[in-house]
Write a protein that holds these residues in place. Structure first.
Motif, PDB file in Angstrom:
ATOM      1  N   SER A  70      -4.983  -4.957  -5.565  1.00 59.00           N
ATOM      2  CA  SER A  70      -4.501  -4.696  -4.198  1.00 59.00           C
ATOM      3  C   SER A  70      -5.006  -5.764  -3.234  1.00 59.00           C
ATOM      4  O   SER A  70      -4.896  -5.586  -2.020  1.00 59.00           O
ATOM      5  CB  SER A  70      -4.977  -3.322  -3.725  1.00 59.00           C
ATOM      6  OG  SER A  70      -6.379  -3.328  -3.506  1.00 59.00           O
ATOM      7  N   MET A 121      -3.404   9.258  -0.534  1.00 61.73           N
ATOM      8  CA  MET A 121      -4.743   9.064  -1.103  1.00 61.73           C
ATOM      9  C   MET A 121      -4.712   9.169  -2.624  1.00 61.73           C
ATOM     10  O   MET A 121      -5.414   8.422  -3.325  1.00 61.73           O
ATOM     11  CB  MET A 121      -5.724  10.090  -0.521  1.00 61.73           C
ATOM     12  CG  MET A 121      -5.969   9.954   0.974  1.00 61.73           C
ATOM     13  SD  MET A 121      -6.520   8.302   1.511  1.00 61.73           S
ATOM     14  CE  MET A 121      -8.131   8.211   0.719  1.00 61.73           C
ATOM     15  N   MET A 130       0.829  -1.193   0.000  1.00 64.47           N
ATOM     16  CA  MET A 130       0.000   0.000   0.000  1.00 64.47           C
ATOM     17  C   MET A 130       0.878   1.264   0.000  1.00 64.47           C
ATOM     18  O   MET A 130       2.035   1.218   0.424  1.00 64.47           O
ATOM     19  CB  MET A 130      -0.915   0.005   1.238  1.00 64.47           C
ATOM     20  CG  MET A 130      -1.863  -1.204   1.312  1.00 64.47           C
ATOM     21  SD  MET A 130      -2.967  -1.347  -0.100  1.00 64.47           S
ATOM     22  CE  MET A 130      -2.158  -2.619  -1.071  1.00 64.47           C
ATOM     23  N   SER A 167      -7.608  -4.200  -0.861  1.00 64.28           N
ATOM     24  CA  SER A 167      -7.025  -3.530   0.311  1.00 64.28           C
ATOM     25  C   SER A 167      -6.705  -2.083  -0.023  1.00 64.28           C
ATOM     26  O   SER A 167      -6.641  -1.702  -1.195  1.00 64.28           O
ATOM     27  CB  SER A 167      -5.730  -4.235   0.738  1.00 64.28           C
ATOM     28  OG  SER A 167      -5.921  -5.631   0.864  1.00 64.28           O
ATOM     29  N   ALA A 168      -6.482  -1.288   1.021  1.00 66.33           N
ATOM     30  CA  ALA A 168      -6.040   0.103   0.881  1.00 66.33           C
ATOM     31  C   ALA A 168      -5.102   0.416   2.037  1.00 66.33           C
ATOM     32  O   ALA A 168      -4.880  -0.419   2.915  1.00 66.33           O
ATOM     33  CB  ALA A 168      -7.243   1.044   0.874  1.00 66.33           C
ATOM     34  N   SER A 169      -4.553   1.618   2.055  1.00 67.80           N
ATOM     35  CA  SER A 169      -3.635   2.000   3.141  1.00 67.80           C
ATOM     36  C   SER A 169      -4.391   2.077   4.469  1.00 67.80           C
ATOM     37  O   SER A 169      -5.609   2.195   4.495  1.00 67.80           O
ATOM     38  CB  SER A 169      -2.974   3.354   2.839  1.00 67.80           C
ATOM     39  OG  SER A 169      -3.835   4.417   3.193  1.00 67.80           O
ATOM     40  N   ASN A 219     -10.847  -3.668  -5.589  1.00 67.03           N
ATOM     41  CA  ASN A 219      -9.797  -3.841  -6.594  1.00 67.03           C
ATOM     42  C   ASN A 219      -8.966  -5.091  -6.304  1.00 67.03           C
ATOM     43  O   ASN A 219      -8.355  -5.226  -5.244  1.00 67.03           O
ATOM     44  CB  ASN A 219      -8.887  -2.596  -6.599  1.00 67.03           C
ATOM     45  CG  ASN A 219      -7.980  -2.538  -7.802  1.00 67.03           C
ATOM     46  OD1 ASN A 219      -7.304  -3.498  -8.126  1.00 67.03           O
ATOM     47  ND2 ASN A 219      -7.965  -1.386  -8.466  1.00 67.03           N
ATOM     48  N   GLY A 221     -14.634   0.994  -0.205  1.00 65.79           N
ATOM     49  CA  GLY A 221     -13.758   0.166  -1.033  1.00 65.79           C
ATOM     50  C   GLY A 221     -14.319  -0.061  -2.432  1.00 65.79           C
ATOM     51  O   GLY A 221     -15.535  -0.111  -2.622  1.00 65.79           O
ATOM     52  N   LEU A 263      -8.498   2.321  -5.466  1.00 68.38           N
ATOM     53  CA  LEU A 263      -8.750   1.363  -4.381  1.00 68.38           C
ATOM     54  C   LEU A 263      -9.933   1.773  -3.497  1.00 68.38           C
ATOM     55  O   LEU A 263     -10.624   0.910  -2.959  1.00 68.38           O
ATOM     56  CB  LEU A 263      -7.494   1.216  -3.505  1.00 68.38           C
ATOM     57  CG  LEU A 263      -6.183   0.905  -4.237  1.00 68.38           C
ATOM     58  CD1 LEU A 263      -5.071   0.676  -3.235  1.00 68.38           C
ATOM     59  CD2 LEU A 263      -6.345  -0.280  -5.177  1.00 68.38           C
ATOM     60  N   VAL A 264     -10.138   3.083  -3.334  1.00 64.60           N
ATOM     61  CA  VAL A 264     -11.221   3.577  -2.466  1.00 64.60           C
ATOM     62  C   VAL A 264     -11.862   4.830  -3.061  1.00 64.60           C
ATOM     63  O   VAL A 264     -11.230   5.575  -3.822  1.00 64.60           O
ATOM     64  CB  VAL A 264     -10.714   3.903  -1.036  1.00 64.60           C
ATOM     65  CG1 VAL A 264     -10.356   2.648  -0.270  1.00 64.60           C
ATOM     66  CG2 VAL A 264      -9.542   4.886  -1.079  1.00 64.60           C
ATOM     67  N   GLN A 282      -3.960   5.917  -4.361  1.00 67.01           N
ATOM     68  CA  GLN A 282      -4.877   4.772  -4.249  1.00 67.01           C
ATOM     69  C   GLN A 282      -6.293   5.140  -4.705  1.00 67.01           C
ATOM     70  O   GLN A 282      -7.278   4.651  -4.162  1.00 67.01           O
ATOM     71  CB  GLN A 282      -4.873   4.223  -2.823  1.00 67.01           C
ATOM     72  CG  GLN A 282      -5.164   5.200  -1.726  1.00 67.01           C
ATOM     73  CD  GLN A 282      -5.041   4.563  -0.347  1.00 67.01           C
ATOM     74  OE1 GLN A 282      -4.871   3.354  -0.175  1.00 67.01           O
ATOM     75  NE2 GLN A 282      -5.156   5.387   0.677  1.00 67.01           N
ATOM     76  N   ALA A 322     -10.762  -3.380   1.784  1.00 66.97           N
ATOM     77  CA  ALA A 322     -11.461  -2.466   0.863  1.00 66.97           C
ATOM     78  C   ALA A 322     -12.203  -3.244  -0.215  1.00 66.97           C
ATOM     79  O   ALA A 322     -12.063  -2.967  -1.403  1.00 66.97           O
ATOM     80  CB  ALA A 322     -10.465  -1.487   0.251  1.00 66.97           C
TER      81      ALA A 322
END
Length: 463
Positions: free
Chosen positions: A385, A441, A116, A388-390, A382, A379, A447-448, A444, A358
């Protein structure tokens, strides 16, 4: 007959001269050493005669496994090629964190991985590392603070109230939150978590129940916090049906306290004994989910995650009561956890060490720093990833570097410039220690989706 039970006593019963004797002695010494030798030998004989009856038994299950299908203990070598992976915000991530991911992708159990944009070096897996494995769980891939999580409550109170009531709201945090290794509430609340099956069936966890009860509703040290701030809803199609605008928010970040730390320590030790690995990846020793220890860790890990949620529930309940308001919206999510998840058509164990789940439509909160906004997110699911996200902005400077590079007066001025009141905290958690959350942000976007922000105003941390 001597008082202390020895290997020769088990051999006399008929135990084979193999590792089942060491396993039995280990379990007895750990959990039954105060009991009479004759009683233990009687039970051991029953296990020897019908081991299949003791599958999943809290104490004898591991001995039965050793008699029927022993765990194979052998040196595991790394593969020459890496499992597939993706890195988000690669230019923002230190090389050591990347190398840690690369090494994890060469494990024989590795299926896929991701890094991430808030990633930085950790132990075993990097912080911000996501790793999918085949039917195996890595205790250190989950982390020491199992189920560490974010929890946000939004109140139908104008954000402007914070300006005129800083002293009152600061006192709420002083009265209703507890921090540090020994921080506990004088008046304890009960919770349904303490009727969880694992507290009566997993021997290690059973011993930790009283400690967990004492620490309910408290937070640890380090980067854990409870803070009041301004929630700004920016997406009119938000899941809360809230009008666009600003609200009072309460955000907490902490995990499973001593319960999780002891679970992590115990099962990391067991994994290291059962799964020897080359030195550079020794922290990534795993437990096969088909084994007694693997199943037991999975149950204990899930308990620790539920307990972390119970702690946040208690914190928010106490402060909501003080405010005289119930939340009109809540958002919460784990990191430092492992989930069973479909990856490329196969059920895998997905470890997220400092990463936010996510999946499509899943809500979460990604904090910045005590002077930078956090983001309420949805989320996108994706697959690149691993959904997932940070889990935050991520550290730019280590705790040691912070103490070398920053002063208390610099930190105070920085807080003053952002109109933030801090209770506790130290130079190692200075806002300047963290990456720019806006850059994170931006790395990503796929991702979100952002629903709103949380801007801290009154922050409490451990001293």
């Amino acid at each position: 007959m001597g008082k202390k039970l020895k290997g020769k006593d088990l051999i006399k019963l008929g135990f084979p001269k193999n590792n089942s004797i060491n396993i039995a002695l280990g379990q007895i010494n750990r959990y039954r050493k105060r009991e009479k030798k004759e009683k233990i030998l009687t039970e051991a004989k029953e296990v020897l005669l019908a081991p299949e009856k003791y599958n999943n038994h809290p104490i004898w299950g591991k001995v039965a496994e050793g008699l029927v299908k022993p765990v194979e203990v052998r040196m595991h070598e790394l593969k020459n090629t890496r499992a597939p992976f993706n890195i988000f915000g690669e230019n923002e991530i230190d090389d050591q964190a990347k190398y840690q991911l690369y090494n994890s992708l060469k494990l024989p159990i590795a299926v896929a991985g991701a890094l991430m944009p808030d990633a930085h070096t950790g132990y075993g897996l990097p912080i911000g590392g996501v790793l999918a494995t085949d039917n195996a769980v890595i205790p250190y891939g989950v982390g020491v603070d199992i189920g560490c999580r974010m929890s946000l409550s939004v109140f139908d109170i104008p954000a402007s109230y914070l300006k005129g009531k800083v002293h009152q709201y600061k006192q709420f945090l002083l009265d209703y939150t507890q921090f540090g290794m020994y921080g506990v509430h004088k008046k304890r609340n009960d919770h349904e978590i303490f009727s969880h099956e694992a507290f009566s069936t997993v021997p290690l966890v059973k011993r930790l129940k009283e400690k967990a009860y004492k620490q309910l509703g408290s937070s640890g040290g380090g980067n854990h916090f409870v803070e009041f701030g301004i929630v700004t809803i920016t997406d009119q199609n938000n899941e809360f049906n809230l009008p666009l605008g600003e609200y009072l928010g309460l955000l907490s970040h902490s995990g499973s306290r001593g319960l999780g730390a002891n679970i992590a320590k115990h099962y990391t030790y067991l994994a290291s004994k059962q799964c020897p690995l080359p030195k550079q990846v020794q922290h990534l020793a795993w437990l096969d989910l088909n084994t007694h220890d693997g199943q037991e860790y999975w149950m204990a890990m899930n308990l620790a995650g539920d307990y972390a949620k119970a702690c946040h529930d208690d914190i928010h309940k106490r402060i909501s009561k003080a405010l005289g308001k119930k939340p009109i919206a809540t958002v919460e999510n784990h990191h430092n956890f492992a989930w069973k998840q479909n990856v490329n058509g196969k059920e895998c164990v997905v470890h997220r060490k400092g990463a936010t789940p996510a999946s499509k439509g899943e809500l979460g909160i990604i904090p910045g720093s005590m002077t930078a906004p956090g983001f309420i997110v949805r989320g996108t699911g994706n697959e690149m990833s691993l959904q997932s996200a940070s889990h935050g902005a991520g550290r730019l400077h280590s705790r040691k570097k912070c103490k070398e590079n920053f002063t208390g007066s610099q930190m105070k001025q920085h807080l003053k410039n952002h109109d933030v009141t801090l209770i506790g905290g130290g130079i190692d958690e200075a806002p300047m220690a963290y990456k720019d959350i806006k850059n994170v942000m931006a790395n990503q976007l796929e991702l979100v989706e952002v629903l709103g922000t949380f801007t801290p105003k009154i922050v409490r941390m451990a001293k």
